[in-house]
Design an enzyme around this catalytic site. Structure first.
Site, PDB file in Angstrom:
ATOM      1  CG  ASP A  54      -0.294  -0.079   2.520  1.00  0.00           C
ATOM      2  OD1 ASP A  54       0.939  -0.198   2.566  1.00  0.00           O
ATOM      3  OD2 ASP A  54      -1.009  -0.042   3.529  1.00  0.00           O
ATOM      4  N   PRO A  66       8.300  -5.630   4.492  1.00  0.00           N
ATOM      5  CG  PRO A  66       6.237  -5.818   5.583  1.00  0.00           C
ATOM      6  CD  PRO A  66       7.548  -6.530   5.377  1.00  0.00           C
ATOM      7  CE1 TYR A  90       3.143  -4.284   6.242  1.00  0.00           C
ATOM      8  CE2 TYR A  90       2.760  -1.967   6.742  1.00  0.00           C
ATOM      9  CZ  TYR A  90       2.846  -3.003   5.825  1.00  0.00           C
ATOM     10  OH  TYR A  90       2.635  -2.744   4.495  1.00  0.00           O
ATOM     11  NE  ARG A 136      -4.644   1.343   2.447  1.00  0.00           N
ATOM     12  CZ  ARG A 136      -4.744   0.048   2.696  1.00  0.00           C
ATOM     13  NH1 ARG A 136      -3.746  -0.574   3.277  1.00  0.00           N
ATOM     14  NH2 ARG A 136      -5.814  -0.634   2.336  1.00  0.00           N
TER      15      ARG A 136
END
Lengths: 619, 619
Positions: free
Chosen positions: A53, A339, A264, A256
């Site tokens: 993302d 990530p 995470y 987001r």
């Protein structure tokens, strides 16, 4: 119909395997060139939710160069600030905010670091490809056989090599259920003969295996639980990106679109309950429970979980990104990592962006085929640097609270440029001229992408970002920073350069597409009549008249009073100016004086194919 | 099927006749409310090229409020500068540039005056309507009969009146060929019973004729030849908007998208060759020939002419914009004038924007029906002012070179605010409270649209224009300019106001849509924890958690250093603050102190219908 019939055979300039972010970016870029392209994907539809993302500044600049940044920006979350949390010294069971830092220095790019789900990003790319009407993604389709005709690939005859289709690929439609009958031939099989093939087919790349390449590196003991939730919480920084170290583990949050927050949740192998390491059994509630312990004393729950996953970090890198300059690999096919830096999708699309115009230019006979080796030379060092940084970052999270976690700004400053993608710098090669005079443009770095600043379109009195007029269309750009053209002697230099540039454009003109575009930015008053300049700076067309969108002034005072001028921002002398050559991917190829025609000619001669049809100009 | 069958009968809350800019704007606005809407148009497709093209700042702001400004902005030409040309004193046969002026002061709006062809503008509106999936334009459809049941229209019983459908309209599909068989009933006829009808059906409005209204005014002797060309010229200002007076007549130019330039070629009746006044016979070449004489000594030709037309200015105004508060008229149906100010399409869409939310609010029983009379009271004076200005402007062109044409800046300054649409100010009424204290917000004008400035969303550290969070959704907005909430006494005032606002919201809540939204802008540090504020400022939802997008800080220093703060721009005291009430169309209804609950309650009570279902709150 018999399963033993002879498969149909067709020819294609470029076959792309995989329609994730890298494959779609490559298809979009390649579609700007006049050539035949196909793109296949084994899945029946694109990703819907979750997955990657993070979108960093350079990737958004690339989107902008295809005219799709505004679709993205209006939907994405903009990461302007990052909050650092650590255990409270007075009570280590609780966390407290210890730092608030800006996500990146403003001068890096006009676009902030942002976040939007991968599905939306793929959709923006695919919609753009579809709207152009040249290519469509062929889904439920896999390659089952790949063979490179070695003799042709090694041909010395440039003409013959360019005209040949040495890669034989068998494609198979596997239907909606997604299972291919691998051993025997299938009725849907077809043979595609391709000039070039690119594998954008992920960490388990089939194309990579076909060229007998394995990635090097290892699976780590670092595990992430990932989820996209709409949080119900009293944590005050839930709508900012947070880096949280607690005595119970670490969390990185990324807010987001649509009220979602990506979490995470990472625990060192010692803290991690071993039964959680079996991905299929992990539920959002299990990830939440770990997160709740880390967020203490704040409460954290969710009403909606949009997506969740669980994985173990593997840092792996391929030994090369190409096979004999005929078969190329991009994205996860050649590099995987954690990530933690939000880099995966970005570096993958940037791989494809580096490769797309090179393939397009070679296939349309604008550029010499040997230049394709710059793809491996330019992109593999980036992936290696990324993996090294990722190792450091993974330790930062899994090692728990540390000196670094308590001085986050210093830690972060070290990699802000790399992470944004704007600091990526390609070494001298056939595409980056070592004859450049870097001192002529102190703030434009040879090999880096050209930074965009606002200038004024003289003819329209319109302030505009330079990058908005240099969209990704496959053309090389020659930017004349013309200096003070109200000085007669300087104007004379500019006119002489104009005559030279006109002859240069003719030497490399291509019937398929515009090979070179000339722009001029001067430091004089924006009321200068551009029609007084050599016509190469405002080309004539018998039906469309003069081109008024190539000459710019650095005089922004009427529009942005008090701002420093573009010449100052670029570090270019306002009297003397300079010329800058940009590659089609906006990276700086050359910086030189306005009179040094020799080095400019030499540079283009080393990279491009001179158009033999057109006679040498007299000038 | 017999032509004598009984037509079908259906019910609709709102019937819109005409799908030009006004009708489409009305349909888009009305679609934000929970009601049944139909829109019909006699033509088989929307306008393709030419026609109106000017878009002024306020209209773009309105587009922005529907989320469609970026579609427009990216395609439109931005008119930043205007060049004034006059005859050269030394040789009156030639023209020379005498002035270069900025099109409008920057403080008027964040959006510049722009130009895009009417077809593209209609497409943006219709695409948005279509994408929302509630309404579609019914083309090739005309009304052939209209009747208002007088008794019901005059009913005193508010409930009964709101529930009734007193307007009977017969609709007929006229097919692609566009000819209706007017005398007898047709097989496609259907009867629509509507609560409200709006005629957006142009200068020859059928709806207006049905209510026996004629516009007042006259056809002038002023004639325009208009054409959209891609010019082939050495005129240096062809990509800027120009106002040209020559001894051979006047020209106004408006550059446009896709290399086009719109030319309005105007000649006083004495100079005009009489055979050119028959519109159907006028060719682009004839208009060009006149333009060429005006542009002398510059050459002017074209390879492409996209559209051309010829017309005679008629300045006409309807005596009222409504008929018994049941049937309304908007746009050209009630006012026509010259294109000299580029206002036609703008004022038409602004009419519809004024009316749409009023009809929506009355039909969904949020607002009292008598408030509908404010449409005529607010919009007719605007049209009258426009026509008076237009008469002056038409003379400016047709009278030839003059003192005004040689001091254009002074002439233009007089009407810049009106032309931009941002200066439009509505007088006190049930919707604009005369109890306001204008001095509390020196730069927010009661009755004008609220000017947008950037603030920082505290929770996300995201600089954002206030108007971007107050999109057109039908809600009233209560903006609490909370002052310095780090002062405990001020915070206490803000919390007390919060409790009041919560009770107020409950009194007027509607099951159909959000009637009121509360926003807070404070002057303290942007790191203030918004969860410490009364929940009315960050409402809770059991599935979605807190609403983090309602509290803003004026502390922009991290993002736009050196800029003055929003409090300074608005002229609001940083300690005391104030509250501002905005109508759903962003016009300022009320300005008052944070403690004056009485006037706020009185204001809403005069305009809105209190929700009887919910009991009075205890507070």
């Amino acid at each position: 119909m018999s399963a033993n019939r002879t498969p149909t055979e067709s020819f294609v300039d470029l076959l792309i395997v995989g329609a994730g972010p890298a494959g779609l970016m490559l298809a979009l870029w390649a579609s700007k060139f006049d050539m035949k392209i196909r793109i296949v994907d084994d899945k029946s539809a694109r990703v819907r939710t979750g997955h990657a993302d993070g979108m960093h500044s350079r990737t958004i600049e690339i989107f902008q160069s295809f005219g799709i940044a505004r679709d993205f920006i209006s939907r994405a979350y903009h990461i302007n600030e990052i909050c650092k949390w650590n255990p409270k010294p007075s009570n280590e069971d609780e966390i407290e905010r210890t730092e608030t830092v800006l996500a990146q220095p403003q001068h890096l790019s006009r676009f902030p670091q942002s976040a939007l789900n991968q599905g939306a990003i793929e959709q923006i790319l695919e919609d753009k490809i579809t709207s152009e009407g040249k290519i469509r993604v062929e889904r439920n389709t896999i390659p089952v056989e790949l063979r490179l005709e070695e003799t042709e690939a090694c041909s010395d005859d440039q003409e013959a090599e360019q005209g040949s289709y040495p890669i034989h690929v068998t494609l198979r439609n596997i239907g909606e259920d997604g299972r291919a009958s691998t051993p025997a031939a299938a009725p849907s099989d077809e043979i595609v003969r391709a000039r070039y093939v690119v594998g954008c087919d992920g960490a388990h790349s089939w194309v990579r295996r076909m060229v007998n390449m394995t990635t090097e590196g290892q699976k780590t003991d670092t595990h992430f639980g990932v989820m996209d939730i709409i949080p119900l919480t009293d944590f005050p920084d839930i709508r900012k990106s947070c880096v949280i170290h607690s005595k119970n583990g670490s969390v990185m949050t990324v807010p987001r679109e649509d009220r979602l927050v990506r979490l995470y949740v990472q625990l060192g192998e010692t803290a991690w309950d071993s039964d959680l390491v079996r991905p299929v059994e992990v539920t959002p509630e299990m990830i939440l429970e770990h997160a709740q312990r880390i967020f203490h004393p704040y409460t954290l729950n969710f009403g909606i979980c949009d997506w969740h996953s669980m994985y173990t970090v593997a840092q792996r890198l391929a030994p090369r990104f190409d096979y004999k300059n005929r078969i190329f690999l991009a994205g996860d096919a050649v590099h995987t990592h954690s990530p933690a830096l939000g880099q995966g999708m970005n570096v993958s699309m940037q791989d494809a962006f580096n490769l797309g115009w090179k393939l397009g230019s070679v296939i349309t006979r604008v550029m010499k085929p040997e230049v394709l080796s710059t793809y491996n030379d330019e992109r593999r060092p980036i992936a290696l640097a990324l993996i090294n940084l990722d190792k450091e970052m993974t330790k930062f999270y899994s090692n728990g609270p540390s000196r670094q976690s308590r001085d986050y700004q210093t830690f972060r400053d070290r990699f802000a440029g790399f992470v944004s993608g704007t600091a990526v710098c390609y070494a001298p090669s056939a595409l980056v001229a070592d004859t450049s005079e870097q001192s002529l443009a102190a703030n434009i770095q040879l090999g880096q992408r050209f930074p965009s600043h606002k200038v004024v379109c003289s003819a329209e009195a319109n302030p505009i970002h330079l990058s908005d007029v240099m969209l990704s269309n496959g053309a090389w750009r020659i930017l004349t920073f013309a200096g003070d053209i109200e000085s007669p002697s300087q104007l004379e230099r500019v006119q002489q350069l104009g005559a030279y540039l006109e002859s240069l454009k003719k030497q490399y003109s291509s019937p398929e597409h515009t090979t070179m575009e000339v722009f001029l930015v001067h430091s004089g008053t924006r009321h200068f009549n551009i029609l007084d300049l050599h016509p190469v700076y405002h080309p004539w067309d018998d039906r469309l008249g003069w081109d008024y969108w190539k000459v710019f002034s650095d005089d922004l005072q009427d529009f942005e009073p008090g701002q420093s001028s573009p010449y100052e921002k670029y570090g270019i002398d306002k009297q003397q100016g300079c010329i800058i050559i940009l590659r089609p991917d906006q990276h700086v190829s050359y910086i030189g004086t306005m009179d040094n025609f020799v080095d400019v000619s030499r540079f283009f001669n080393s990279a491009l194919i001179r158009n033999a049809v057109i006679a040498e100009p007299d000038t």
